[in-house]
Design a protein around this motif. Structure first.
Motif, short mmCIF file in Angstrom:
data_model
loop_
_atom_site.label_atom_id
_atom_site.label_comp_id
_atom_site.label_asym_id
_atom_site.label_seq_id
_atom_site.Cartn_x
_atom_site.Cartn_y
_atom_site.Cartn_z
N GLY A 143 0.84 -1.26 0.03
CA GLY A 143 0.00 -0.08 0.03
C GLY A 143 0.80 1.32 -0.05
N GLY A 144 0.34 2.42 -0.25
CA GLY A 144 0.98 3.61 -0.46
C GLY A 144 1.54 4.32 0.95
N ALA A 145 0.59 4.18 1.78
CA ALA A 145 0.96 4.50 3.20
C ALA A 145 2.16 3.64 3.56
N GLU A 146 2.05 2.35 3.51
CA GLU A 146 3.17 1.55 4.16
C GLU A 146 4.28 1.68 3.24
N ALA A 147 4.27 2.29 2.06
CA ALA A 147 5.67 2.44 1.06
C ALA A 147 6.08 3.66 1.83
N LEU A 148 5.41 4.70 2.26
CA LEU A 148 5.87 5.73 2.68
C LEU A 148 6.84 5.47 4.39
N VAL A 149 6.08 4.45 4.96
CA VAL A 149 6.86 4.09 6.03
C VAL A 149 8.06 3.35 6.09
N VAL A 150 8.01 2.40 4.77
CA VAL A 150 9.34 1.79 4.59
C VAL A 150 10.29 2.72 4.06
N ALA A 151 9.81 3.83 3.37
CA ALA A 151 10.82 4.55 2.63
C ALA A 151 11.57 5.26 3.97
N GLY A 152 10.73 5.73 4.93
CA GLY A 152 11.44 6.44 6.16
C GLY A 152 12.39 5.37 6.84
N LEU A 198 12.07 2.07 13.91
CA LEU A 198 11.18 1.59 15.12
C LEU A 198 10.02 2.52 15.18
N ILE A 199 10.42 3.80 15.50
CA ILE A 199 9.30 4.85 15.56
C ILE A 199 8.33 4.96 14.44
N LEU A 200 8.85 4.71 13.26
CA LEU A 200 7.95 4.76 12.19
C LEU A 200 7.14 3.63 12.13
N ALA A 201 7.72 2.48 12.43
CA ALA A 201 6.80 1.06 12.54
C ALA A 201 5.61 0.97 13.76
N THR A 202 6.18 1.78 14.78
CA THR A 202 5.16 1.87 15.91
C THR A 202 4.21 2.84 15.36
N LEU A 203 4.28 3.92 14.79
CA LEU A 203 3.35 4.87 14.20
C LEU A 203 2.33 4.06 13.43
N ALA A 204 2.91 3.25 12.39
CA ALA A 204 2.19 2.84 11.48
C ALA A 204 1.55 1.40 11.99
N LEU A 205 1.91 0.82 13.11
CA LEU A 205 1.12 -0.19 13.55
C LEU A 205 -0.05 0.34 14.23
N GLY A 206 0.11 1.51 14.96
CA GLY A 206 -0.84 2.13 15.66
C GLY A 206 -1.73 2.90 14.92
N ALA A 207 -1.72 3.22 13.55
CA ALA A 207 -2.49 3.58 12.73
C ALA A 207 -3.27 2.53 11.87
N GLY A 208 -2.88 1.29 12.21
CA GLY A 208 -3.63 0.01 11.67
C GLY A 208 -3.28 -0.28 10.15
N LEU A 209 -2.05 -0.04 9.93
CA LEU A 209 -1.47 -0.29 8.74
C LEU A 209 -1.17 -1.83 8.63
N ASP A 210 -0.54 -2.34 7.42
CA ASP A 210 -0.15 -3.71 7.27
C ASP A 210 0.68 -4.28 8.40
N ARG A 257 2.48 -6.74 8.42
CA ARG A 257 3.96 -7.23 8.50
C ARG A 257 4.97 -5.93 8.59
N ILE A 258 4.54 -4.81 8.69
CA ILE A 258 5.59 -3.60 8.93
C ILE A 258 6.27 -3.77 10.20
N GLY A 259 5.58 -4.50 11.18
CA GLY A 259 6.41 -4.60 12.56
C GLY A 259 7.48 -5.64 12.34
N PRO A 260 7.17 -6.90 11.80
CA PRO A 260 8.42 -7.81 11.82
C PRO A 260 9.30 -7.38 10.78
N PHE A 261 8.80 -6.81 9.66
CA PHE A 261 9.91 -6.45 8.71
C PHE A 261 10.77 -5.23 9.13
N VAL A 262 10.46 -4.37 9.89
CA VAL A 262 11.33 -3.48 10.35
C VAL A 262 12.22 -3.82 11.65
N ALA A 263 11.52 -4.67 12.19
CA ALA A 263 12.51 -5.54 13.52
C ALA A 263 13.40 -6.27 12.87
#
Length: 492
Positions: A112-121, A338-350, A352-358
């Protein structure tokens, strides 16, 4: 409540012990905290010391606020502004390459686009803590490229504020493009307001929280930081932005040095809780699905960093070793990812972002120190055509700014094209070297008679310069290293 305190105390204690062991082998502490959270959390088979990670939500949020607040307090704005256009170009190239590659990679994942922005950061911004730790442990504080590395990570921290301001409205899932534009405008408006307070209201803030007693100073300051972070969240902007910006305000007051000292222990403890809590939220079973994307992401990051290192070396006239040192030293990722991943998970995004960033942060935590310590191997295979000058002869040598013999420089050029001693002896030479103290030209160390070194020892003239066409590097025989004046000093 007793069980909760026991679980929290055990998790933090184990995290500290593991980090202490990791530091003995040169690994950073942040991934250790996260790893302990993963191993002791409900997402891992076996006993769990904290069954409900969400119970740590408020403490973790305080850790995030203090982490960003202290970053703002430490922010050396004058150093960045005084770094010159080349420093901003180098940092802009680094951020652009890594964030851009991260965004394209995020889109390629199809999450997703929002997830791509999180991955970019997450892929685009390095860890200031890991970078500075590497510079100290590898004894590179006097290297010529170190001010450039420090400038890049400082400008990255400034970029962080703008990126969070852009990302917050996206994570809020605006109902329409117009609503998204409105939320972005609010975010940047709030950011501009805090910049204005930093520029014009620092004295008022200092009067509000200032006190002779350290106890009252830290209580008032933490209260202000948490309040501003909360207001930021209420207006639709990340609490991280508010914490970072109020720290920047404090950095422009006379309280800066006292608060750096007072906040640091509190920040370290609560930030540890934040990283442990992030690890607690990770489901180990989900990591298998992201192993391949993580390995690809690591390769993308490595390629982006090396490319940015080469660009920075071209801008500042460094050799292959300098380019490799820049690219590999800033390879580590940590807090911001890790901050970005936390914000993404809190916003209900995919999820998979959590384990991916970890896993991504864990892999780079191991890889980055190893590669940075062996940067000469990359320098060895880096061709001269990528840089502005011909460094073939000294591509793996370190360039130092700590040489105390640069005041002996008197001569910077010559028309002599032979080694006169070799001519008299009827022998050949490999390359020529110029004594920058008296102008004597003689053959290099790879030549049979090493006349340049012999002259330096006999005359007491330690610094030579390459006399080869297209080369102007200098070497000090006493310090046994390439040398140049510190960045910003006039070159003779």
């Amino acid at each position: 409540m007793h069980v909760d305190l026991v679980g929290l105390g055990l998790a933090v204690l184990v995290a500290g012990l593991v980090a202490r062991l990791a530091r003995r082998v040169g690994l950073p502490s942040v991934p250790c905290y996260m790893l302990v959270g993963i191993l002791l959390g409900p997402g891992t088979p076996g006993p769990s010391v904290i069954s409900h990670p969400e119970d740590l939500g408020l403490l973790a949020a305080l850790g995030l606020v203090l982490l960003l607040f202290h970053l703002g307090v430490e922010f050396p704005l004058e150093q960045v502004l005084g770094g010159g256009r080349r420093l901003f170009l180098a940092a802009g190239c680094y951020i652009g390459l890594n964030v851009g590659a991260g965004f394209l990679f995020g889109l390629a994942l199809g999450w997703g686009g929002a997830e791509a922005l999180v991955v970019a950061g997450a892929l685009g911004v390095s860890s200031s803590a890991i970078v500075t730790k590497l510079l100290v442990e590898l004894h590179r504080l006097t290297n010529a490229e170190t001010p450039v590395i420090l400038g890049i990570i400082v400008i990255e921290d400034l970029f962080l504020a703008f990126y969070l301001a852009l990302l917050s409205p996206v994570l809020s899932d605006a109902e329409s493009p117009l609503a998204l534009v409105g939320e972005v405008a609010v975010s940047f408006g709030f950011l501009a307001l805090l910049f204005a307070v930093a520029r014009f209201g620092a004295r008022a803030v200092a009067r509000l929280v200032g006190d002779r007693e350290d106890e009252l100073l830290i209580v008032l300051t933490v209260g202000l930081a948490v309040l501003v972070a909360g207001v930021s969240e209420e207006v639709g902007v990340s609490d991280a932005i508010g914490a970072l910006m109020i720290g920047l305000v404090i950095s422009r007051t006379r309280l800066k040095e006292r608060l750096e000292r007072l906040v640091l222990p509190l920040r370290d403890v609560l930030a540890t809780v934040f990283f442990v809590a992030f690890g607690l939220s990770i489901e180990v079973g989900e990591m298998g699905a992201v192993v391949v994307p993580v390995l690809v992401a690591v390769l993308v990051t490595l390629l982006g960093n090396v490319t940015a290192g080469i660009v920075a070396a071209r801008l500042f006239g460094f050799n292959q070793r300098g380019a490799a040192n820049i690219g590999l030293t800033v390879l580590g990722r940590g807090e911001f990812s890790l901050i970005l991943a936390t914000l993404a998970l809190g916003a209900g995004l995919d999820a998979r972002i959590g384990p991916f960033v970890a896993l991504y942060v864990l892999v780079l935590a191991v890889v980055s120190p190893v590669l940075a310590a062996r940067s000469h191997l990359l320098a060895r295979v880096m061709p001269d055509r990528l840089l502005r000058a011909n460094w073939t002869y000294v591509r793996e040598e370190t360039i130092s700014t700590s040489c105390t013999h640069l005041d002996r420089i008197r001569v910077t050029g010559t028309d002599t094209a032979v080694c006169e001693e070799c001519v008299r002896l009827g022998t050949h030479w490999v390359q020529l070297r110029l004594c920058v103290t008296c102008g004597h030209v003689a053959c290099c160390d790879d030549s049979p008679h090493r006349h340049a070194r012999a002259h330096a020892e006999a005359a007491g003239h330690p610094v030579i310069q390459s006399a080869q066409p297209g080369e102007d590097w200098r070497f000090c025989f006493v310090d046994d290293t390439l040398v140049r004046a510190p960045m910003g000093s006039p070159r003779r």
